[in-house]
Design a protein around this motif. Structure first.
Motif, PDB file in Angstrom:
ATOM      1  N   ARG A 140      32.708  36.892  41.533  1.00 40.68           N
ATOM      2  CA  ARG A 140      32.527  37.841  42.631  1.00 40.68           C
ATOM      3  C   ARG A 140      32.072  37.118  43.906  1.00 40.68           C
ATOM      4  N   VAL A 141      31.164  36.163  43.739  1.00 41.52           N
ATOM      5  CA  VAL A 141      30.711  35.385  44.893  1.00 41.52           C
ATOM      6  C   VAL A 141      31.883  34.595  45.476  1.00 41.52           C
ATOM      7  N   GLY A 142      32.748  34.078  44.592  1.00 39.25           N
ATOM      8  CA  GLY A 142      33.929  33.365  45.066  1.00 39.25           C
ATOM      9  C   GLY A 142      34.846  34.264  45.884  1.00 39.25           C
ATOM     10  N   ILE A 143      35.017  35.499  45.448  1.00 38.14           N
ATOM     11  CA  ILE A 143      35.843  36.438  46.213  1.00 38.14           C
ATOM     12  C   ILE A 143      35.144  36.811  47.515  1.00 38.14           C
ATOM     13  N   ALA A 144      33.817  36.973  47.462  1.00 32.72           N
ATOM     14  CA  ALA A 144      33.065  37.317  48.669  1.00 32.72           C
ATOM     15  C   ALA A 144      33.209  36.236  49.733  1.00 32.72           C
ATOM     16  N   GLN A 145      33.158  34.959  49.339  1.00 27.57           N
ATOM     17  CA  GLN A 145      33.327  33.900  50.338  1.00 27.57           C
ATOM     18  C   GLN A 145      34.736  33.879  50.897  1.00 27.57           C
ATOM     19  N   ALA A 146      35.697  34.396  50.116  1.00 26.92           N
ATOM     20  CA  ALA A 146      37.084  34.424  50.603  1.00 26.92           C
ATOM     21  C   ALA A 146      37.313  35.548  51.608  1.00 26.92           C
ATOM     22  N   ILE A 147      36.489  36.606  51.545  1.00 25.74           N
ATOM     23  CA  ILE A 147      36.734  37.761  52.417  1.00 25.74           C
ATOM     24  C   ILE A 147      35.662  37.952  53.468  1.00 25.74           C
ATOM     25  N   VAL A 148      34.642  37.073  53.516  1.00 29.81           N
ATOM     26  CA  VAL A 148      33.503  37.293  54.397  1.00 29.81           C
ATOM     27  C   VAL A 148      33.915  37.332  55.866  1.00 29.81           C
ATOM     28  N   HIS A 149      34.973  36.616  56.239  1.00 32.01           N
ATOM     29  CA  HIS A 149      35.429  36.631  57.633  1.00 32.01           C
ATOM     30  C   HIS A 149      36.532  37.651  57.858  1.00 32.01           C
ATOM     31  N   ASP A 150      36.729  38.533  56.859  1.00 31.69           N
ATOM     32  CA  ASP A 150      37.697  39.637  56.952  1.00 31.69           C
ATOM     33  C   ASP A 150      39.100  39.148  57.317  1.00 31.69           C
ATOM     34  N   PRO A 151      39.672  38.237  56.500  1.00 32.78           N
ATOM     35  CA  PRO A 151      40.986  37.682  56.830  1.00 32.78           C
ATOM     36  C   PRO A 151      42.096  38.677  56.502  1.00 32.78           C
ATOM     37  N   PRO A 152      43.221  38.622  57.199  1.00 34.22           N
ATOM     38  CA  PRO A 152      44.331  39.521  56.875  1.00 34.22           C
ATOM     39  C   PRO A 152      45.043  39.152  55.579  1.00 34.22           C
ATOM     40  N   ALA A 153      44.962  37.877  55.158  1.00 31.71           N
ATOM     41  CA  ALA A 153      45.644  37.426  53.938  1.00 31.71           C
ATOM     42  C   ALA A 153      44.641  36.770  52.997  1.00 31.71           C
ATOM     43  N   ILE A 154      44.775  37.075  51.702  1.00 32.74           N
ATOM     44  CA  ILE A 154      43.876  36.520  50.690  1.00 32.74           C
ATOM     45  C   ILE A 154      44.718  35.863  49.598  1.00 32.74           C
ATOM     46  N   ILE A 155      44.354  34.636  49.234  1.00 31.48           N
ATOM     47  CA  ILE A 155      45.062  33.874  48.205  1.00 31.48           C
ATOM     48  C   ILE A 155      44.110  33.669  47.034  1.00 31.48           C
ATOM     49  N   LEU A 156      44.470  34.207  45.872  1.00 30.35           N
ATOM     50  CA  LEU A 156      43.619  34.150  44.691  1.00 30.35           C
ATOM     51  C   LEU A 156      44.351  33.415  43.581  1.00 30.35           C
ATOM     52  N   ASP A 157      43.786  32.300  43.144  1.00 26.98           N
ATOM     53  CA  ASP A 157      44.410  31.481  42.103  1.00 26.98           C
ATOM     54  C   ASP A 157      43.670  31.694  40.784  1.00 26.98           C
ATOM     55  N   GLU A 158      44.311  32.396  39.858  1.00 22.43           N
ATOM     56  CA  GLU A 158      43.739  32.684  38.531  1.00 22.43           C
ATOM     57  C   GLU A 158      42.324  33.278  38.655  1.00 22.43           C
ATOM     58  N   PRO A 159      42.163  34.413  39.326  1.00 21.34           N
ATOM     59  CA  PRO A 159      40.816  34.932  39.603  1.00 21.34           C
ATOM     60  C   PRO A 159      40.074  35.461  38.389  1.00 21.34           C
ATOM     61  N   THR A 160      40.745  35.735  37.276  1.00 21.85           N
ATOM     62  CA  THR A 160      40.044  36.297  36.115  1.00 21.85           C
ATOM     63  C   THR A 160      40.034  35.353  34.913  1.00 21.85           C
ATOM     64  N   VAL A 161      40.451  34.107  35.100  1.00 19.38           N
ATOM     65  CA  VAL A 161      40.511  33.191  33.961  1.00 19.38           C
ATOM     66  C   VAL A 161      39.090  32.943  33.431  1.00 19.38           C
ATOM     67  N   GLY A 162      38.933  33.024  32.111  1.00 19.56           N
ATOM     68  CA  GLY A 162      37.656  32.750  31.472  1.00 19.56           C
ATOM     69  C   GLY A 162      36.664  33.892  31.468  1.00 19.56           C
ATOM     70  N   LEU A 163      37.048  35.052  32.012  1.00 20.46           N
ATOM     71  CA  LEU A 163      36.128  36.182  32.040  1.00 20.46           C
ATOM     72  C   LEU A 163      36.253  37.030  30.782  1.00 20.46           C
ATOM     73  N   ASP A 164      35.196  37.759  30.445  1.00 18.26           N
ATOM     74  CA  ASP A 164      35.269  38.671  29.306  1.00 18.26           C
ATOM     75  C   ASP A 164      35.968  39.965  29.754  1.00 18.26           C
ATOM     76  N   PRO A 165      36.355  40.830  28.806  1.00 18.50           N
ATOM     77  CA  PRO A 165      37.129  42.030  29.173  1.00 18.50           C
ATOM     78  C   PRO A 165      36.465  42.915  30.220  1.00 18.50           C
ATOM     79  N   ARG A 166      35.139  43.087  30.135  1.00 18.36           N
ATOM     80  CA  ARG A 166      34.448  43.915  31.117  1.00 18.36           C
ATOM     81  C   ARG A 166      34.500  43.287  32.504  1.00 18.36           C
ATOM     82  N   GLN A 167      34.300  41.983  32.561  1.00 17.25           N
ATOM     83  CA  GLN A 167      34.342  41.275  33.836  1.00 17.25           C
ATOM     84  C   GLN A 167      35.745  41.300  34.438  1.00 17.25           C
ATOM     85  N   ILE A 168      36.749  41.192  33.578  1.00 18.51           N
ATOM     86  CA  ILE A 168      38.135  41.236  34.059  1.00 18.51           C
ATOM     87  C   ILE A 168      38.419  42.572  34.730  1.00 18.51           C
TER      88      ILE A 168
END
Length: 333
Positions: A140-168
């Protein structure tokens, strides 16, 4: 918003990606789907300005990635597979640091950080040191740093790898909430991720984009749409002959079963047809007992396996595969 045309990246004699073309419309979530080593991460790194392309062009918000690297970095948020975090910083301190290096003015910085933490549900973790967070919250912190400047485009590389089902589920819902106001390209090899999150799919295999379409259209185009699974009695070869003569039936095949007295058949029908009634009637007229008839639909897994295990061409945005590629490991902050 994102336009990729004839993009290639070659290491020596090995093509990590070869002549790939796709686009992402404003507000859309595109699933960039492929097996490990297919070229997903290489493509993401080129779009983020981390790697130069060997050939071709990539544009984000009208800016060429190679020629306008600094302008591009203001227009994108990038989350690599390993989140670029400083583990000894608090969540809030790290996001303020990121906001500063991304050029957010001092007057707007607090509001932008608060908005990012709220969107990623990090308010209660603001004073927690990042290394003490669970993997799901670090993501979540990784996603927050990606959107903190409110960019029009977001690039996410394997954002849920290694997470448990609830986290996914939590991260998936977060990504879906960003659609509309942000254009998102989501790289993954996890099939449910695409079908539950993305409005359109680009499938890459061995460095080439082999299909681009909505999941529903891909399933119809490759597999012929829906069909039926049958459990019958009698000789399966004779049953196939009966069923193949029915209007709307394009394929009849045997399915594995341990019951030799009750063969299992799969019948694929043409898109837009409903031959179920005719199938049942034909079997009964032919003297076959029909024990079970179940409607089935093609899945994204069927499409993925077909495109990544065969050299199959689709029109208009499909190419056959050529050279197998590998991707280097490691990320950058």
């Amino acid at each position: 918003m994102i336009e990729v045309e004839h993009l290639s990246k070659i290491y020596g004699s090995t093509a990590a990606i070869s002549d790939i073309t796709f686009s992402v419309e404003p507000g859309e979530i595109l699933g960039f789907l492929g097996p490990n080593g297919a070229g997903k991460t290489t493509t993401m790194r080129i779009l983020a300005g981390y790697l130069p392309a060997t050939k071709g062009t990539a544009k984000i918000a009208g800016y060429d990635v190679h020629e306008n690297s600094l302008a591009i970095r203001q227009k994108i948020g990038y989350l690599p597979e390993t989140p670029p975090l400083y583990p000894e910083m608090t969540v809030e301190g790290f996001l303020h640091f990121v906001a500063r290096i991304k050029g957010i003015s001092a007057g707007d910085r607090r509001q932008k950080v608060e908005a990012a933490m709220q969107r990623c549900n990090l308010q209660e973790k603001r004073k927690v040191i990042i290394r003490k967070l669970s993997k799901g919250f670090r993501q979540r912190v990784g996603i927050a740093q990606a959107i903190v400047h409110d960019p029009p485009a977001i690039i996410l590389d394997e954002p849920t790898v290694g997470l448990d089902p609830r986290q996914i589920i939590d991260v998936r819902n977060l990504i879906k909430s960003l659609a509309g106001t942000h254009t998102i390209i989501l790289s993954t090899h996890i099939l449910p991720e695409v079908s539950m999150t993305c409005s359109r799919v680009a499938i890459i295999n061995r460095g080439k984009v082999v299909a681009t379409n909505t999941p529903e259209n891909l399933m119809t185009q490759l597999t012929g749409g829906s069909g039926y699974e049958l459990e019958i009695s009698g000789e399966p070869a004779l049953a196939k002959q009966v069923l193949q003569n029915i209007s709307g039936v394009i394929l009849v095949e045997s399915m594995p079963t341990s019951d030799h007295y009750r063969p299992h058949l799969r019948v694929i029908s043409q898109p837009g047809t409903e031959p179920g009634k005719d199938i049942a009637a034909a079997l009964i007229r032919g003297g076959f007992d029909l024990y079970e008839m179940r409607r089935v639909s093609a899945s994204l897994e069927d499409v993925f396996l077909q495109l990544t295990t065969e050299e199959k061409q689709l029109s208009p945005e499909t190419e056959t595969t050529e050279t197998e590629t590998t991707e280097t490991e490691g990320e950058t902050i």
